[in-house]
Design a protein around this motif. Structure first.
Motif, PDB file in Angstrom:
ATOM      1  N   ILE A 159       0.837  -1.205   0.000  1.00  0.00           N
ATOM      2  CA  ILE A 159       0.000   0.000   0.000  1.00  0.00           C
ATOM      3  C   ILE A 159       0.868   1.250   0.000  1.00  0.00           C
ATOM      4  N   LEU A 160       1.960   1.233   0.762  1.00  0.00           N
ATOM      5  CA  LEU A 160       2.884   2.378   0.749  1.00  0.00           C
ATOM      6  C   LEU A 160       3.481   2.587  -0.637  1.00  0.00           C
ATOM      7  N   GLU A 161       3.800   1.498  -1.330  1.00  0.00           N
ATOM      8  CA  GLU A 161       4.337   1.619  -2.681  1.00  0.00           C
ATOM      9  C   GLU A 161       3.275   2.149  -3.648  1.00  0.00           C
ATOM     10  N   LEU A 162       2.032   1.737  -3.476  1.00  0.00           N
ATOM     11  CA  LEU A 162       0.957   2.282  -4.318  1.00  0.00           C
ATOM     12  C   LEU A 162       0.777   3.778  -4.068  1.00  0.00           C
ATOM     13  N   LEU A 163       0.856   4.176  -2.798  1.00  0.00           N
ATOM     14  CA  LEU A 163       0.767   5.601  -2.475  1.00  0.00           C
ATOM     15  C   LEU A 163       1.962   6.367  -3.057  1.00  0.00           C
ATOM     16  N   ALA A 164       3.134   5.732  -3.057  1.00  0.00           N
ATOM     17  CA  ALA A 164       4.315   6.365  -3.663  1.00  0.00           C
ATOM     18  C   ALA A 164       4.103   6.548  -5.163  1.00  0.00           C
ATOM     19  N   ALA A 165       3.524   5.554  -5.809  1.00  0.00           N
ATOM     20  CA  ALA A 165       3.254   5.671  -7.247  1.00  0.00           C
ATOM     21  C   ALA A 165       2.348   6.867  -7.533  1.00  0.00           C
ATOM     22  N   ILE A 166       1.390   7.075  -6.663  1.00  0.00           N
ATOM     23  CA  ILE A 166       0.491   8.226  -6.817  1.00  0.00           C
ATOM     24  C   ILE A 166       1.249   9.521  -6.520  1.00  0.00           C
ATOM     25  N   GLY A 167       2.002   9.530  -5.433  1.00  0.00           N
ATOM     26  CA  GLY A 167       2.671  10.746  -4.980  1.00  0.00           C
ATOM     27  C   GLY A 167       3.825  11.208  -5.842  1.00  0.00           C
ATOM     28  N   LEU A 168       4.385  10.323  -6.659  1.00  0.00           N
ATOM     29  CA  LEU A 168       5.507  10.708  -7.503  1.00  0.00           C
ATOM     30  C   LEU A 168       5.098  11.492  -8.746  1.00  0.00           C
ATOM     31  N   THR A 169       3.836  11.415  -9.126  1.00  0.00           N
ATOM     32  CA  THR A 169       3.425  12.116 -10.353  1.00  0.00           C
ATOM     33  C   THR A 169       2.129  12.899 -10.216  1.00  0.00           C
ATOM     34  N   LEU A 170       1.133  12.319  -9.596  1.00  0.00           N
ATOM     35  CA  LEU A 170      -0.198  12.930  -9.596  1.00  0.00           C
ATOM     36  C   LEU A 170      -0.251  14.341  -9.012  1.00  0.00           C
ATOM     37  N   PRO A 171       0.427  14.650  -7.921  1.00  0.00           N
ATOM     38  CA  PRO A 171       0.356  16.018  -7.407  1.00  0.00           C
ATOM     39  C   PRO A 171       0.833  17.060  -8.423  1.00  0.00           C
ATOM     40  N   ALA A 172       1.864  16.729  -9.173  1.00  0.00           N
ATOM     41  CA  ALA A 172       2.371  17.674 -10.178  1.00  0.00           C
ATOM     42  C   ALA A 172       1.447  17.746 -11.385  1.00  0.00           C
ATOM     43  N   VAL A 173       0.924  16.600 -11.804  1.00  0.00           N
ATOM     44  CA  VAL A 173       0.019  16.574 -12.960  1.00  0.00           C
ATOM     45  C   VAL A 173      -1.231  17.395 -12.672  1.00  0.00           C
ATOM     46  N   LEU A 174      -1.779  17.250 -11.485  1.00  0.00           N
ATOM     47  CA  LEU A 174      -3.005  17.967 -11.111  1.00  0.00           C
ATOM     48  C   LEU A 174      -2.727  19.365 -10.561  1.00  0.00           C
ATOM     49  N   ASP A 175      -1.457  19.666 -10.329  1.00  0.00           N
ATOM     50  CA  ASP A 175      -1.039  20.937  -9.735  1.00  0.00           C
ATOM     51  C   ASP A 175      -1.716  21.167  -8.385  1.00  0.00           C
ATOM     52  N   ILE A 176      -1.817  20.091  -7.621  1.00  0.00           N
ATOM     53  CA  ILE A 176      -2.339  20.148  -6.259  1.00  0.00           C
ATOM     54  C   ILE A 176      -1.230  19.667  -5.338  1.00  0.00           C
ATOM     55  N   ALA A 177      -0.638  20.567  -4.589  1.00  0.00           N
ATOM     56  CA  ALA A 177       0.466  20.271  -3.674  1.00  0.00           C
ATOM     57  C   ALA A 177       1.616  19.554  -4.379  1.00  0.00           C
ATOM     58  N   PRO A 178       2.157  20.144  -5.445  1.00  0.00           N
ATOM     59  CA  PRO A 178       3.254  19.477  -6.163  1.00  0.00           C
ATOM     60  C   PRO A 178       4.503  19.252  -5.320  1.00  0.00           C
ATOM     61  N   VAL A 179       4.610  19.904  -4.177  1.00  0.00           N
ATOM     62  CA  VAL A 179       5.740  19.651  -3.278  1.00  0.00           C
ATOM     63  C   VAL A 179       5.736  18.206  -2.784  1.00  0.00           C
ATOM     64  N   MET A 180       4.608  17.528  -2.913  1.00  0.00           N
ATOM     65  CA  MET A 180       4.521  16.134  -2.488  1.00  0.00           C
ATOM     66  C   MET A 180       5.376  15.211  -3.360  1.00  0.00           C
ATOM     67  N   VAL A 181       5.714  15.644  -4.577  1.00  0.00           N
ATOM     68  CA  VAL A 181       6.565  14.810  -5.441  1.00  0.00           C
ATOM     69  C   VAL A 181       7.943  14.611  -4.809  1.00  0.00           C
ATOM     70  N   PRO A 182       8.685  15.670  -4.459  1.00  0.00           N
ATOM     71  CA  PRO A 182       9.983  15.417  -3.823  1.00  0.00           C
ATOM     72  C   PRO A 182       9.856  14.838  -2.415  1.00  0.00           C
TER      73      PRO A 182
END
Length: 127
Positions: A53-76
């Motif tokens: 589940i943590l890896e699935l959340l990482a998969a989301i957190g590595l791209t989706l915040p930047a793509v949606l421009d919602i809290a893109p700081v979550m990528v790094p």
């Protein structure tokens, strides 16, 4: 460099997604029977699923915040968390005498360091 960071994040996302799906949905006995899955023999099923589940959340957190421009700081931030996960994986595979998997985890760690450095540093999404 922005494109290179996006490619690195995409590659790491694919790795996290594959690992997360396998750990979350494949039974422990089947994982333990596969090369590289020997570590699961001594881990509880709930621990393995939690990692998945943590890896699935990482998969989301590595791209989706930047793509949606919602809290893109979550990528790094996610990349930094992935670094910790890879250190644990390297230690685990090292204890089991699996140098090829340690090397593979080192590559993933390097991608995460690159993403965290680039997005926290010279190429943040806000610029």
């Amino acid at each position: 460099m922005n494109l290179t960071l996006w490619i690195a994040a995409g590659l790491l996302t694919a790795v996290a997604l594959a690992g997360g799906i396998s750990k979350t949905f494949i039974p422990k006995a089947r994982l333990a029977a596969q090369h590289g899955g020997e570590w699961t023999q001594d881990a509880s099923a709930s621990f393995i699923k939690t990692l998945g589940i943590l890896e699935l959340l990482a998969a989301i957190g590595l791209t989706l915040p930047a793509v949606l421009d919602i809290a893109p700081v979550m990528v790094p931030v996610t990349a930094a968390c992935w670094i910790a996960l890879m250190v644990g994986a390297m230690i685990t595979h090292g204890r089991l005498g699996q140098p090829k998997l340690v090397l593979l985890n080192t590559v993933y760690l390097g991608l995460a360091v690159f993403i965290a450095w680039g997005r926290f540093g010279p190429w943040p999404f806000s610029s």
